[in-house]
Design a protein around this motif. Structure first.
Motif, PDB file in Angstrom:
ATOM      1  N   PRO A  41     -54.704   6.154  -5.718  1.00 13.48           N
ATOM      2  CA  PRO A  41     -55.337   6.525  -7.049  1.00 13.48           C
ATOM      3  C   PRO A  41     -56.356   5.444  -7.559  1.00 13.48           C
ATOM      4  O   PRO A  41     -56.259   4.448  -7.095  1.00 13.48           O
ATOM      5  N   ALA A  78     -56.996  11.450  -7.917  1.00 13.56           N
ATOM      6  CA  ALA A  78     -55.863  11.043  -8.621  1.00 13.56           C
ATOM      7  C   ALA A  78     -56.323  10.006  -9.506  1.00 13.56           C
ATOM      8  O   ALA A  78     -56.698   8.775  -9.085  1.00 13.56           O
ATOM      9  N   ARG A  80     -54.715   7.012 -12.228  1.00 14.18           N
ATOM     10  CA  ARG A  80     -53.055   6.539 -12.823  1.00 14.18           C
ATOM     11  C   ARG A  80     -53.429   5.657 -13.816  1.00 14.18           C
ATOM     12  O   ARG A  80     -54.144   4.757 -13.842  1.00 14.18           O
ATOM     13  N   GLN A 136     -49.020  20.396  -1.913  1.00 15.18           N
ATOM     14  CA  GLN A 136     -49.887  20.558  -3.050  1.00 15.18           C
ATOM     15  C   GLN A 136     -48.740  21.856  -3.870  1.00 15.18           C
ATOM     16  O   GLN A 136     -48.582  22.782  -3.433  1.00 15.18           O
ATOM     17  N   LYS A 147     -54.128  21.282 -11.962  1.00 19.18           N
ATOM     18  CA  LYS A 147     -53.703  19.957 -12.205  1.00 19.18           C
ATOM     19  C   LYS A 147     -52.208  19.873 -12.296  1.00 19.18           C
ATOM     20  O   LYS A 147     -51.759  20.737 -12.879  1.00 19.18           O
ATOM     21  N   ILE A 164     -48.630  10.039  -2.931  1.00 18.83           N
ATOM     22  CA  ILE A 164     -49.810  10.989  -2.837  1.00 18.83           C
ATOM     23  C   ILE A 164     -50.645  10.745  -1.569  1.00 18.83           C
ATOM     24  O   ILE A 164     -50.375   9.982  -0.841  1.00 18.83           O
ATOM     25  N   ASP A 166     -54.677  11.978   0.011  1.00 15.40           N
ATOM     26  CA  ASP A 166     -56.152  12.813  -0.283  1.00 15.40           C
ATOM     27  C   ASP A 166     -56.361  13.845   0.719  1.00 15.40           C
ATOM     28  O   ASP A 166     -56.292  13.502   2.110  1.00 15.40           O
ATOM     29  N   LEU A 336     -53.291  14.452 -11.054  1.00 16.11           N
ATOM     30  CA  LEU A 336     -53.714  14.687  -9.796  1.00 16.11           C
ATOM     31  C   LEU A 336     -54.635  16.102  -9.812  1.00 16.11           C
ATOM     32  O   LEU A 336     -54.037  16.929 -10.550  1.00 16.11           O
ATOM     33  N   ASN A 338     -54.863  19.160  -8.037  1.00 15.64           N
ATOM     34  CA  ASN A 338     -53.771  19.965  -7.104  1.00 15.64           C
ATOM     35  C   ASN A 338     -54.219  20.380  -5.956  1.00 15.64           C
ATOM     36  O   ASN A 338     -53.648  20.673  -4.892  1.00 15.64           O
ATOM     37  N   THR A 341     -55.427  16.409  -3.986  1.00 16.04           N
ATOM     38  CA  THR A 341     -54.236  15.519  -3.743  1.00 16.04           C
ATOM     39  C   THR A 341     -52.947  16.193  -3.597  1.00 16.04           C
ATOM     40  O   THR A 341     -52.746  17.020  -4.500  1.00 16.04           O
ATOM     41  N   HIS A 343     -48.847  15.649  -3.152  1.00 11.58           N
ATOM     42  CA  HIS A 343     -47.900  14.676  -3.474  1.00 11.58           C
ATOM     43  C   HIS A 343     -46.745  14.960  -3.121  1.00 11.58           C
ATOM     44  O   HIS A 343     -46.215  15.861  -2.617  1.00 11.58           O
TER      45      HIS A 343
END
Length: 365
Positions: A41, A78, A80, A136, A147, A164, A166, A336, A338, A341, A343
Motif C-alpha cells: 500500500p 490501497a 494505510r 474482492q 471500498k 493485499i 494489486d 482499499l 475493492n 485491490t 485482500h
C-alpha cells in the motif's frame, strides 16, 4: 512495482526505500507518504504533533483531504494510515462517517462475523490457523462495496496480516486460457448454508467456520425471511432435505470500475473452489462431504461446466505471487478500493482485533 503514471505519484526514490518518507504535495506538510517496496500500500504517516496526538484534528484533516485520497486510491488501490491517534472503535467509526455506507451490510456473506458497533463489523472469525485467500469483497454477490476499510484495534503477537494484492498486477498473471473462458462464459456461484439447528459434533473447526448456518448468514431464524433476503439480493434459492439453503448466482466474472471505467477481473474462483492441500483441514473436508453432500461453496463456468482444477491451481499461484503481507500495528487503518485491490488474512497467534467497514454500494453490470 506499480508503474501507473499519476500527477500524485510518489517520487521514484520512495519506491525503492520503504524506510524514507516524504511530504506529499496533495496532502500538505503535516503528513508524509511512503510506498511499500512491492508497490502497495501507500503509507500515510503524521509529521506534525497535532495529527499524532489529537484525534479531532486528525479527523478534520482526513475529511478535508477526501478528494486527495480518492485520487491516490485510483492509482495505488490501497492506503494505510499509520501513527495517527485512532485508539478505539468509536474513532474508526467517526473517521469513516462522512463516506456513504454500503447498503448490503454482510447479509449473505461468506465468513462468520458479528457487529461491533453501528456499521463496524468484525473482520472475520475464520479459524486463526488458516489462511483466508485474497479476494474482492462480495464479488460473488450482485451488490458489493466500492471500498473496504480495516482498523487494527489489537495486533496479534504473530502473523495475522491483512494481506493485499494489486488486481492489475494479478491480471497479468492469470492463466490466459482461464481469463478468456471466464470472459466468454462468465461464472456460476453455488453456495450452501447449513441448518444451524443441527448438531456439529465431531466437525473439524475448519468446517464449522467454512459452512455457515443460514440463520447466521441471513441474521434470522425465519425461513421466509431468509428466502426474502435471497430474492432481494438477486439469488436463486432452494431448500434441501437436510434443512440447508442452497443459492446460485451467475455473473460475468469481470466488472467495470464505476469511477475509472476500466474493466477488471472480479470473482472468487480462487477462493471458493476447494483444492487438495494434504492438510488436516482438507482431509476433514473430503471425509465430511465426499462427492454427494452439498459443499459450502463451488464455482463453475457460467454455463454450469467445471473449471479445470489445473487452471485453478495456477490461478492460486498467481494470487500468491501478487500478495503483499505487512504486519499490523495497533491503531492503523487500511483503506482499499475493492475493485483494484483484493485482500485476505494470514494465520496468527495471540489475540487479533481487526474491524471493518463497507463503503459505497455498487452492483454488477
Amino acid at each position: 512495482m506499480n508503474t501507473l503514471a499519476s500527477p500524485l505519484s510518489v517520487s521514484p526514490a520512495l519506491e525503492t526505500d520503504f524506510a524514507l518518507p516524504a511530504v506529499h504535495p496533495a496532502l500538505g506538510a503535516e503528513v508524509r507518504v511512503q510506498l511499500h517496496p512491492q508497490g502497495i500500500p501507500l503509507f500515510v504517516t503524521p509529521a506534525s504533533t497535532r495529527l499524532k496526538e489529537d484525534f479531532a484534528a486528525f479527523h478534520a484533516w482526513f475529511v478535508a483531504h477526501e478528494q486527495a485520497f480518492e485520487d491516490l486510491l485510483k492509482v495505488y488501490g490501497a492506503l494505510r494510515f499509520r501513527g495517527f491517534p485512532i485508539r478505539e472503535t468509536a474513532d474508526f467509526s467517526t473517521m469513516m462517517a462522512h463516506y456513504p455506507s454500503a447498503d448490503m451490510g454482510y447479509n449473505g456473506g461468506g465468513t462468520p462475523r458479528a457487529v461491533v458497533a453501528g456499521k463496524v463489523f468484525e473482520a472475520t472469525r475464520f479459524d486463526k490457523e488458516l489462511t483466508l485467500p485474497l479476494h474482492q469483497e462480495m464479488s460473488y454477490l450482485p451488490d458489493w462495496p466500492l471500498k473496504v476499510a480495516f482498523y487494527c484495534r489489537v495486533a496479534p503477537s504473530s502473523g495475522g496480516a491483512t494481506n493485499i494484492g494489486d488486481i492489475r498486477r494479478l491480471e497479468a498473471l492469470v492463466p490466459q486460457q482461464l481469463f478468456e473462458q471466464v470472459r466468454q462464459r462468465g461464472v456460476l456461484y453455488k453456495r450452501n448454508f447449513r441448518d444451524g439447528r443441527l448438531p456439529t459434533d465431531g466437525w473439524h473447526s475448519y468446517l464449522t467456520s467454512l459452512h455457515r448456518p443460514w440463520q447466521q448468514a441471513f441474521y434470522t431464524d425465519d425461513p421466509a425471511e431468509a428466502q426474502s433476503a435471497c430474492e432481494k439480493m438477486g439469488l436463486e434459492w432452494q431448500w434441501l432435505e437436510d434443512g440447508s439453503l442452497q443459492t446460485s448466482y451467475r455473473n460475468s466474472g469481470f466488472i467495470t470500475h464505476p469511477v475509472l471505467g476500466s474493466r477488471h477481473w472480479f470473482n472468487q474462483i480462487a477462493t471458493l473452489i476447494p483444492l487438495p492441500s494434504g492438510s488436516q483441514a482438507w482431509n476433514a473436508f473430503i471425509e465430511h462431504y465426499g462427492e454427494d453432500k452439498p459443499r459450502p461453496n463451488d464455482v463453475q463456468y457460467g454455463d454450469g461446466t467445471r473449471i479445470p482444477r489445473e487452471l485453478v491451481e495456477v490461478l492460486r499461484l498467481a494470487y500468491a505471487q501478487a500478495t503483499v503481507s505487512e504486519p499490523w500495528q495497533a491503531g492503523e487503518v487500511l483503506l482499499l478500493d475493492n475493485v483494484l485491490t483484493c485482500h485476505g488474512r494470514a494465520p496468527f497467534e495471540g489475540t487479533r482485533d481487526v474491524q471493518v467497514q463497507l463503503i459505497g454500494s455498487c452492483s454488477n453490470d
